[in-house]
Design a protein around this motif. Structure first.
Motif, PDB file in Angstrom:
ATOM      1  N   SER A  11      31.984  18.088  25.916  1.00 45.97           N
ATOM      2  CA  SER A  11      32.524  18.252  24.863  1.00 45.97           C
ATOM      3  C   SER A  11      32.628  18.297  23.751  1.00 45.97           C
ATOM      4  O   SER A  11      31.107  18.131  23.331  1.00 45.97           O
ATOM      5  N   PRO A  12      34.012  19.293  22.937  1.00 46.14           N
ATOM      6  CA  PRO A  12      33.668  19.984  21.484  1.00 46.14           C
ATOM      7  C   PRO A  12      33.135  18.375  20.632  1.00 46.14           C
ATOM      8  O   PRO A  12      33.817  17.474  21.254  1.00 46.14           O
ATOM      9  N   GLY A  13      31.976  18.158  19.310  1.00 47.56           N
ATOM     10  CA  GLY A  13      32.472  16.931  18.957  1.00 47.56           C
ATOM     11  C   GLY A  13      31.024  16.643  17.405  1.00 47.56           C
ATOM     12  O   GLY A  13      30.402  18.028  18.082  1.00 47.56           O
ATOM     13  N   LEU A  14      30.567  15.857  17.869  1.00 44.42           N
ATOM     14  CA  LEU A  14      29.726  15.740  17.035  1.00 44.42           C
ATOM     15  C   LEU A  14      29.059  14.969  18.294  1.00 44.42           C
ATOM     16  O   LEU A  14      28.808  13.872  19.419  1.00 44.42           O
ATOM     17  N   TRP A  15      27.931  15.667  18.536  1.00 45.67           N
ATOM     18  CA  TRP A  15      26.648  14.964  19.416  1.00 45.67           C
ATOM     19  C   TRP A  15      25.085  14.749  18.562  1.00 45.67           C
ATOM     20  O   TRP A  15      24.691  15.707  17.756  1.00 45.67           O
ATOM     21  N   GLY A  16      25.013  13.915  18.411  1.00 43.35           N
ATOM     22  CA  GLY A  16      23.880  13.207  17.495  1.00 43.35           C
ATOM     23  C   GLY A  16      22.766  13.167  18.317  1.00 43.35           C
ATOM     24  O   GLY A  16      22.243  12.131  19.414  1.00 43.35           O
ATOM     25  N   ILE A  17      21.446  13.762  17.536  1.00 39.02           N
ATOM     26  CA  ILE A  17      20.391  13.816  17.784  1.00 39.02           C
ATOM     27  C   ILE A  17      19.531  12.644  17.456  1.00 39.02           C
ATOM     28  O   ILE A  17      19.557  12.553  16.395  1.00 39.02           O
ATOM     29  N   LEU A  18      18.980  11.500  18.247  1.00 39.11           N
ATOM     30  CA  LEU A  18      18.411  10.732  17.296  1.00 39.11           C
ATOM     31  C   LEU A  18      17.024  11.235  17.460  1.00 39.11           C
ATOM     32  O   LEU A  18      15.779  11.893  18.696  1.00 39.11           O
TER      33      LEU A  18
END
Length: 319
Positions: free
Chosen positions: A7-14
């Motif tokens: 999905s487009p948008g914000l993917w947070g790298i933990l």
């Protein structure tokens, strides 16, 4: 069956938090970090990325981190990074990741290990065949040591219908993203802490996949982009850029980001595992000013729930 694109948008790298003199994995802080992204919110999460120090974790620790993230964020798509470069070890890590993530697994992020599209495609195919998961191809020459042309990345994508996204981190990133997005429908994400976010969006990026200590700023920029385009996104993101730049300093960016996450109350300790360098005291002195500058930009919920929060670490929450 072809896996769906991310999905487009914000993917947070933990980031992976560590605790105590032995630098044990701190799963309680891992949960708090996931909660930060749930509140922002993010479209998905990435565990064991380069800045998640996946390469510094053994297989049991990797399993614990992925399982904890999946449990803390039920229903949120999860991408898991594979640190191995050789196919046999990457396949083994893929099995571990898939078992720990369960139905949350949206993709496995794999760094390019060769500039040869045919050889790289065979590597990715073996990983996909083992677990059936989609592949996020990461073009990150600073970490991998591999430099690919845009044409080589596209050739790899075209040979691998199971690729669900490309994470494009080969500067100049906006140029690479423009060339890639013009020739494929697969989503292309920027990274590098968000340094080039506005130009990357203008070049056709589907969003950003990174681990900036204040994902609220990334969310604000993405929302502004969709509501008002370039000018709105530029205005929304400009106040965050000094902090973005501060965290993006080569070599010490991870330790700086962890220090800021700790001072926010998101994680309990800022430790990194060697050989990652710790942040120099001369630069840590700048953190209070950076935090003060963005404090009023944060949503009230973030200011109230995170800054100065306390942490408790039950024995069962340590790996």
């Amino acid at each position: 069956m072809t896996p769906p694109p991310l999905s487009p948008g914000l993917w947070g790298i933990l980031a992976t938090p560590f605790h105590g003199d032995r630098l044990a994995v701190d799963l309680a802080s891992m949960r708090t970090e996931v909660d930060l992204y749930l509140g922002v919110p993010a479209q998905g999460l990435v565990a064991l990325g380069v800045f998640g120090e996946g390469a510094a974790l053994d297989s049991a620790e990797q399993t614990a981190v992925v399982a904890t993230v999946a449990e803390q964020a039920p229903g949120l798509p999860l991408t898991v990074g594979l640190s191995a470069r050789t196919t046999a070890v990457a396949v083994e890590q893929a099995r571990t990741a898939a078992a720990a993530a369960g139905p949350a697994l949206a993709g496995l992020m794999v760094q390019a290990n060769t500039p040869d599209p045919a050889v790289l495609a065979r590597h990715l195919q073996a990983i996909h065949d083992e677990v059936g998961a989609g592949i996020v191809l990461q073009d990150y020459p600073v970490a991998s040591g591999i430099r690919m042309t845009d044409a080589q990345v596209l050739e790899t994508v075209n040979a691998c219908p199971f690729i669900v996204a490309v994470k494009s981190e080969a500067p100049p990133t906006a140029l690479a993203i423009a060339r890639l997005s013009a020739h494929t429908d697969i989503p292309i994400f920027g990274g590098l802490g968000g340094v080039g976010l506005i130009d990357e969006l203008a070049a056709g990026a589907a969003g950003v996949m990174t681990g900036f200590s204040h994902p609220e700023g990334l969310r604000a920029a993405l929302d502004a982009w969709h509501e008002g385009g370039y000018d709105a996104a530029r205005a929304a993101f400009a106040p965050w850029l000094p902090l973005v730049n501060y965290e993006a300093q080569p070599g010490i960016g991870l330790s700086l980001r962890k220090e800021i996450l700790a001072r926010r109350g998101v994680i309990a300790e800022a430790a990194v595992r060697p050989p990652s360098p710790t942040a120099p005291e001369e630069l840590l002195r700048l953190v209070p000013d950076h935090l003060a500058a963005v404090q009023e930009l944060l949503p009230t919920t973030s200011r109230n729930l995170l800054v100065g929060a306390s942490h408790h670490h039950p024995t069962e929450e340590r790996s």
